[in-house]
Design a protein around this motif. Sequence first.
Motif, PDB file in Angstrom:
ATOM      1  N   ASN A 182      11.798  15.246  29.857  1.00  0.00           N
ATOM      2  CA  ASN A 182      12.370  14.371  28.835  1.00  0.00           C
ATOM      3  C   ASN A 182      11.489  14.336  27.597  1.00  0.00           C
ATOM      4  O   ASN A 182      10.272  14.186  27.695  1.00  0.00           O
ATOM      5  CB  ASN A 182      12.529  12.947  29.365  1.00  0.00           C
ATOM      6  CG  ASN A 182      13.585  12.840  30.420  1.00  0.00           C
ATOM      7  OD1 ASN A 182      14.582  13.533  30.381  1.00  0.00           O
ATOM      8  ND2 ASN A 182      13.363  11.966  31.380  1.00  0.00           N
ATOM      9  N   LEU A 183      12.119  14.421  26.448  1.00  0.00           N
ATOM     10  CA  LEU A 183      11.416  14.261  25.180  1.00  0.00           C
ATOM     11  C   LEU A 183      11.314  12.775  24.835  1.00  0.00           C
ATOM     12  O   LEU A 183      10.349  12.325  24.239  1.00  0.00           O
ATOM     13  CB  LEU A 183      12.170  15.017  24.086  1.00  0.00           C
ATOM     14  CG  LEU A 183      11.522  15.178  22.743  1.00  0.00           C
ATOM     15  CD1 LEU A 183      10.185  15.910  22.855  1.00  0.00           C
ATOM     16  CD2 LEU A 183      12.435  15.946  21.807  1.00  0.00           C
ATOM     17  N   MET A 226       7.850  10.176  21.290  1.00  0.00           N
ATOM     18  CA  MET A 226       8.751  11.316  21.169  1.00  0.00           C
ATOM     19  C   MET A 226       8.407  12.159  19.947  1.00  0.00           C
ATOM     20  O   MET A 226       8.356  13.390  20.016  1.00  0.00           O
ATOM     21  CB  MET A 226      10.198  10.845  21.068  1.00  0.00           C
ATOM     22  CG  MET A 226      11.204  11.986  20.977  1.00  0.00           C
ATOM     23  SD  MET A 226      12.839  11.453  20.429  1.00  0.00           S
ATOM     24  CE  MET A 226      12.522  11.105  18.705  1.00  0.00           C
ATOM     25  N   LEU A 261       5.355  14.264  20.642  1.00  0.00           N
ATOM     26  CA  LEU A 261       5.694  15.430  21.469  1.00  0.00           C
ATOM     27  C   LEU A 261       6.438  16.482  20.656  1.00  0.00           C
ATOM     28  O   LEU A 261       6.174  17.684  20.786  1.00  0.00           O
ATOM     29  CB  LEU A 261       6.542  15.011  22.667  1.00  0.00           C
ATOM     30  CG  LEU A 261       5.830  14.285  23.787  1.00  0.00           C
ATOM     31  CD1 LEU A 261       6.840  13.807  24.822  1.00  0.00           C
ATOM     32  CD2 LEU A 261       4.791  15.192  24.443  1.00  0.00           C
ATOM     33  N   LEU A 262       7.367  16.041  19.830  1.00  0.00           N
ATOM     34  CA  LEU A 262       8.109  16.978  18.992  1.00  0.00           C
ATOM     35  C   LEU A 262       7.171  17.725  18.044  1.00  0.00           C
ATOM     36  O   LEU A 262       7.233  18.950  17.934  1.00  0.00           O
ATOM     37  CB  LEU A 262       9.186  16.239  18.197  1.00  0.00           C
ATOM     38  CG  LEU A 262      10.018  17.102  17.258  1.00  0.00           C
ATOM     39  CD1 LEU A 262      10.845  18.112  18.043  1.00  0.00           C
ATOM     40  CD2 LEU A 262      10.913  16.234  16.393  1.00  0.00           C
ATOM     41  N   ASN A 289       5.152  20.407  19.669  1.00  0.00           N
ATOM     42  CA  ASN A 289       5.908  21.495  20.280  1.00  0.00           C
ATOM     43  C   ASN A 289       6.989  22.096  19.397  1.00  0.00           C
ATOM     44  O   ASN A 289       7.748  22.944  19.849  1.00  0.00           O
ATOM     45  CB  ASN A 289       6.545  20.985  21.581  1.00  0.00           C
ATOM     46  CG  ASN A 289       5.498  20.693  22.620  1.00  0.00           C
ATOM     47  OD1 ASN A 289       4.944  21.592  23.215  1.00  0.00           O
ATOM     48  ND2 ASN A 289       5.202  19.407  22.824  1.00  0.00           N
ATOM     49  N   ILE A 346       9.657  25.050  20.380  1.00  0.00           N
ATOM     50  CA  ILE A 346      11.076  24.711  20.499  1.00  0.00           C
ATOM     51  C   ILE A 346      11.899  25.671  19.651  1.00  0.00           C
ATOM     52  O   ILE A 346      12.905  26.230  20.112  1.00  0.00           O
ATOM     53  CB  ILE A 346      11.334  23.249  20.082  1.00  0.00           C
ATOM     54  CG1 ILE A 346      10.701  22.290  21.087  1.00  0.00           C
ATOM     55  CG2 ILE A 346      12.831  22.970  19.939  1.00  0.00           C
ATOM     56  CD1 ILE A 346      10.637  20.845  20.619  1.00  0.00           C
TER      57      ILE A 346
END
Length: 78
Positions: free
Chosen positions: A17-18, A58, A61-62, A65, A69
């Motif tokens: 999960n993001l 979130m 994390l985004l 990454n 992604i």
Amino acid sequence: MEELKWILGDDLAASDNLLDGITFDDVILAVHCNCRVISRETVTKQLFEILEQRLLDMNELLNRNIDKIAKEARKGRE
């Protein structure tokens, strides 16, 4: 114990999960611990404080990454 890097393909899987969910228990516990007066307003405020923190996590994390992604999303398009 090794510290997590929170990197996709390293210590995160694409199926992870993001954005972490919020349960009723999460809200109940936050209100119980943080609110002297319990009302509709304080419950709502606690929910939005939890949500704000989850959104910050979130976004972190985004940002860590985002290149991976995009790379994964491009696969099969070349």
